[in-house]
Design an enzyme around this catalytic site. Structure first.
Site, PDB file in Angstrom:
ATOM      1  N   LYS A  69       0.694  -1.290  -0.014  1.00 35.15           N
ATOM      2  CA  LYS A  69      -0.222   0.074   0.117  1.00 35.15           C
ATOM      3  C   LYS A  69       0.813   1.195   0.054  1.00 35.15           C
ATOM      4  O   LYS A  69       1.694   1.192   0.841  1.00 35.15           O
ATOM      5  CB  LYS A  69      -0.828   0.183   1.292  1.00 35.15           C
ATOM      6  N   SER A  90      -9.824   1.571   2.846  1.00 34.75           N
ATOM      7  CA  SER A  90      -9.005   2.400   1.871  1.00 34.75           C
ATOM      8  C   SER A  90      -7.987   1.492   1.165  1.00 34.75           C
ATOM      9  O   SER A  90      -7.204   2.090   0.328  1.00 34.75           O
ATOM     10  CB  SER A  90      -8.347   3.258   2.691  1.00 34.75           C
ATOM     11  N   SER A 122      -9.850  -1.035   6.946  1.00 38.83           N
ATOM     12  CA  SER A 122      -9.562  -0.765   5.686  1.00 38.83           C
ATOM     13  C   SER A 122      -8.571  -2.020   5.102  1.00 38.83           C
ATOM     14  O   SER A 122      -8.398  -1.951   3.828  1.00 38.83           O
ATOM     15  CB  SER A 122      -8.644   0.355   5.577  1.00 38.83           C
TER      16      SER A 122
END
Length: 482
Positions: A79, A154, A178
């Site tokens: 990420k 996210s 997330s």
């Protein structure tokens, strides 16, 4: 899966034993990225040359008889809120444009020490604020299962990267769900371990008391293997627990016989019928495997969302104050320093980040601190107490990971409250610091994946994985039977 695109466990065994070359594994995944990245947009940056060079190093180590490690030759996607030395790290925000960290996050170092190969940096909601990966300065990510739908957020880029077979494993961060919510929407395994069991050093902070790094994977065993590689004490993180790496893979075959599986009788409503139906099948599956299903109550569960949206923005407003055009990335020149601050932050942050900074600043302001932030922290304690009482009666709890299957792109982007409700079932364990994970468990409406969430008390991650493995085996048997 193709011959070269296998689970992380298979890849690592084959590379360590000279059956497969890491360079061939990386080329197979880069070819998959070339084939589908244009329609999925999982990555902010693909590190093809770096991955090829690292894979060649791994092969050289095997050739001379050295063991590269637990994740030998396994491509991993990160990420894009985890620091990578000399490589752009953006948090999918314009305000970090061009910034290259001078150091690696601890998890990045540990992956490298385990022989993994970083293949790219994945898209996310800006600064990890969102549940659909539509709040990115670089455009949305699309769900590989259905390109008209979101992958969740996210960490949507990391979930999509695994679902699209761009990498067998990826890392995400989980502040309010997330990892688990996008895992559910993309049909992969996603884990938020116990707070403090994985170092947050080098994770760009959103809500420091809530953030936790964890893996996405195709299988429970791959998620366990990855967590073993990245977990363990880190003296550089003051919140790191004083213990060694988590011991998970050995626990997977222990089953659930004799375990108590908690059904929360006062769980907030809102899950769609198809999701609720799969949850009931999960209870039946664990009961058939020898577990006892017990009813528990968590009265304060429903207050989690309200408390979270005071605590998380408050911490974010403090953490993001450092992005002012002086020390990091983007700057808009102006006549004086204060004008430069305002112009830079106005231009650099997106709408959702600005919304949360304003909310958090208000909650922390003089005259309102006790009424909002202080009261939210008291509610957080109530939630922790209620979970502790539930765990006195049950070893793990089962809930939906997401109230619905993946929704269409744009469906909730103009309604922040509707978007926030996506995290109803995941947020409480961030407030308590307990572990949670989402396991794919069949399909619901439109044939889209449904994830079942397993929750456990702090440091009981291995028990959580035992239950997850039983559910996974059931699905494999069901798939084989069909």
């Amino acid at each position: 899966m193709s011959e070269q695109i296998q689970t992380a466990t298979q890849i690592a065994w084959n590379v360590r034993n000279g059956v497969t070359k890491a360079t061939d594994v990386v080329e197979a995944h880069l070819a998959q990225i070339d084939a589908r990245e244009g329609e999925v947009h999982a990555f902010n940056l693909v590190l093809a040359d770096e991955a090829r060079a690292r894979a060649a190093e791994i092969d050289d180590m095997v050739t001379v008889g050295r063991d590269p490690g637990l994740l030998a030759g396994v491509p991993v996607a990160l990420k894009d809120n985890m620091c990578t030395r000399g490589v752009p790290t953006t948090c999918s925000s314009k305000i970090l444009d061009g910034w290259k960290p001078p150091y690696d996050a601890t998890v990045v170092t540990r992956l490298a020490e385990a022989g993994a190969v970083t293949i790219g940096k994945t898209n996310l909601d800006e600064f990890a604020m969102g549940s659909s990966t539509e709040n990115s300065a670089f455009g949305p990510t699309y769900n590989p299962r259905d390109l008209s739908r979101v992958p969740g957020g996210s960490s949507g880029g990391s979930a999509a990267a695994v679902a699209a077979e761009f990498a067998p494993v990826s890392l995400g961060s989980d502040t309010g769900g997330s990892i688990r919510q996008p895992a559910a929407l993309c049909g992969v395994v996603g884990v938020k371990p116990t707070y403090g069991s994985v170092s947050r050093l080098g994770l760009i902070a959103f809500g420091s008391s809530l953030d936790q790094i964890g893996p996405f994977a195709h299988t429970v065993a791959d998620a366990a293997l990855t967590l073993e590689a990245i977990s363990g004490h880190d003296a550089g993180d003051s919140t790191s627990i004083q213990q060694g790496p988590l011991d998970l893979t050995r626990q997977l075959e222990f089953g659930v016989a004799g375990l108590r599986i908690g059904r929360i009788t006062d769980l907030p409503e809102g899950a769609s019928p198809d999701v609720q139906e799969r949850l009931e099948v999960a209870f039946d599956t664990l009961r058939s495997a020898g577990a006892e299903i017990v009813d528990v109550e968590v009265p304060a569960f429903g207050y989690g969302l309200t408390a979270y949206y005071l605590i998380a923005p408050a911490e974010a407003s403090s953490n993001l104050a450092r992005f002012d055009g002086v020390r990091f990335g983007h700057r808009v020149d102006a006549a004086d320093t204060n004008s430069m601050y305002m112009a830079t932050r106005t231009d650099g942050f997106g709408a959702e980040v600005k919304r949360r900074i304003m909310l958090g600043t208000y909650a922390l302001s003089a005259g309102y601190y006790d009424a909002y932030y202080g009261r939210a922290q008291k509610v957080r304690r109530l939630i922790a107490n209620d979970f502790a009482a539930a765990y006195a009666k049950a070893d793990v709890l089962l809930t939906p990971a997401s109230p619905t299957v993946a929704f269409e792109v744009g469906d909730k982007s103009s309604d922040p409250l509707a978007m926030y409700l996506c995290d109803t079932y995941t947020i409480p364990s961030n407030l308590t610091g307990d572990p949670g994970m989402s396991v794919p468990f069949g399909t619901g409406e439109h044939g889209l994946p449904v994830g079942v969430q397993i929750l456990a008390p702090a440091l009981k991650d291995p028990v959580m994985f035992q239950a997850a493995h039983v559910l996974e085996q059931h699905m494999q048997h069901e798939g084989g039977a069909s």
